[in-house]
Write an enzyme that holds these catalytic residues in place. Structure first.
Site, PDB file in Angstrom:
ATOM      1  N   ARG A   1      -3.993 -10.116   4.070  1.00 41.62           N
ATOM      2  CA  ARG A   1      -4.439 -11.423   4.552  1.00 41.62           C
ATOM      3  C   ARG A   1      -3.290 -12.293   5.058  1.00 41.62           C
ATOM      4  O   ARG A   1      -3.533 -13.323   5.694  1.00 41.62           O
ATOM      5  CB  ARG A   1      -5.166 -12.178   3.437  1.00 41.62           C
ATOM      6  CG  ARG A   1      -6.483 -11.538   3.069  1.00 41.62           C
ATOM      7  CD  ARG A   1      -7.084 -12.228   1.863  1.00 41.62           C
ATOM      8  NE  ARG A   1      -8.168 -11.435   1.308  1.00 41.62           N
ATOM      9  CZ  ARG A   1      -9.434 -11.540   1.686  1.00 41.62           C
ATOM     10  NH1 ARG A   1      -9.769 -12.414   2.595  1.00 41.62           N
ATOM     11  NH2 ARG A   1     -10.360 -10.770   1.152  1.00 41.62           N
TER      12      ARG A   1
ATOM     13  N   HIS B   1       0.844  -1.206   0.000  1.00 42.17           N
ATOM     14  CA  HIS B   1       0.000   0.000   0.000  1.00 42.17           C
ATOM     15  C   HIS B   1       0.878   1.256   0.000  1.00 42.17           C
ATOM     16  O   HIS B   1       0.590   2.231  -0.697  1.00 42.17           O
ATOM     17  CB  HIS B   1      -0.867   0.060   1.259  1.00 42.17           C
ATOM     18  CG  HIS B   1      -1.898  -1.025   1.361  1.00 42.17           C
ATOM     19  ND1 HIS B   1      -1.844  -2.015   2.310  1.00 42.17           N
ATOM     20  CD2 HIS B   1      -3.009  -1.259   0.624  1.00 42.17           C
ATOM     21  CE1 HIS B   1      -2.886  -2.809   2.166  1.00 42.17           C
ATOM     22  NE2 HIS B   1      -3.610  -2.386   1.150  1.00 42.17           N
TER      23      HIS B   1
END
Ligand code: PAF
Length: 278
Positions: A187, A37
């Site tokens: 995740r 990110h």
């Protein structure tokens, strides 16, 4: 960094920036931020004057309620990371700020909605387009930055941009990997130490494919890669496909852009990965 929870306040802030002639970059996320990110944020900072990041765990894109419930939400750590990375503004709304009750949404995006990820996550891309459309309307970015890891998502959002003629340019940024090759993902924190080792079969297989790629042997290579992944203990293959990078149809020898895409379950964690081959 300015933090907004109300769309009206963010819009006002951005209106001012726009009237000062600033361009706006946008990095939409579900939070649980990692270096992948942050690499989108860095790219946005290079290409636009001011950068807005959103953290919103969008309920309409989760087809499995358990997945939504257990999605990580480390907001304090996320804010710290964004501050350190020099993000200008964070939009972190409540669900009630984004949705007024049970809203209906359907955007006809054709086959892309039902292939690969779409097959295994029915309704997922309707939820994604619904929220990204709302976010684009609030932020009105000049450019929006998305990770290649969600390759199909980028194609779907690009299709929405074209259909609805939205005035935003999408930028797809490369996958960031851990040193052992595992693609960065929010995740990954759900992987046990054992799962994590088994999950490396994804990047190993994609790298092997890259080294051995031959346009004339795509069906055999697809079968071989699928077999390599299926042979890994604890890994359940959902799909492995060598596809046309523009429409995700099975690739043929004439295809210009070719991408290999894979999805598996490792233990209880679903992982996806891909590699652009040509
Ligand atoms: O890729 C994601 O993080 C999400 O699907 C997105 C684009 C932020 C929409 O909720």
């Amino acid at each position: 960094m300015k933090i907004f929870t109300k769309r009206k306040d963010l819009s006002q802030y951005l209106e001012q920036l726009r009237s000062d002639g600033k361009t706006i970059g946008f990095v939409p996320t579900l939070g649980a931020l990692h270096n992948g990110h942050l690499s989108l944020l860095v790219r946005a900072q290079q290409e636009t004057d001011k950068v807005v990041c959103s953290i919103f765990v969008n309920p309409t894109q989760f087809n499995d309620p358990k997945d939504l419930e257990k999605y990580p939400r480390p907001i304090t750590a996320d804010i710290e990371k964004l501050e350190q990375a020099g993000c200008d503004a964070l939009f972190n709304p409540e669900v009630s700020e984004m949705y007024a009750g049970n809203e209906q949404w359907h955007l006809e995006i054709g086959e892309l909605e039902h292939l690969l990820e779409g097959k295994f996550r029915p309704g997922h891309y309707q939820g994604v387009t619904q929220v990204v459309f709302k976010l684009f309307n609030i932020v009105k970015p000049d450019k929006a930055f998305f990770g290649q890891k969600d390759y199909q998502q980028v194609l779907v959002i690009q299709k929405m941009v074209e259909i609805l003629k939205l005035p935003v340019k999408l930028v797809m940024c490369p996958i960031l990997r851990e040193t052992d090759g595992l693609a960065m993902s929010s995740r990954n924190i759900h992987l046990s130490a054992g799962d994590r080792q088994h999950a490396l079969v994804l990047s190993k297989t994609l790298n092997w494919l890259m080294e051995n790629f031959d346009r004339t042997k795509m069906p055999a290579l697809t079968r071989e890669c699928a077999a390599m992944i299926s042979a890994e203990p604890g890994v359940e293959l959902e799909y492995f496909e060598i596809a046309n990078g523009e429409n995700l149809h099975k690739s043929d020898q004439q295809t210009k852009e070719i991408v290999a895409l894979v999805a598996v379950k490792v233990g209880v964690t679903r992982l996806i990965d891909n590699m652009i081959l040509a």
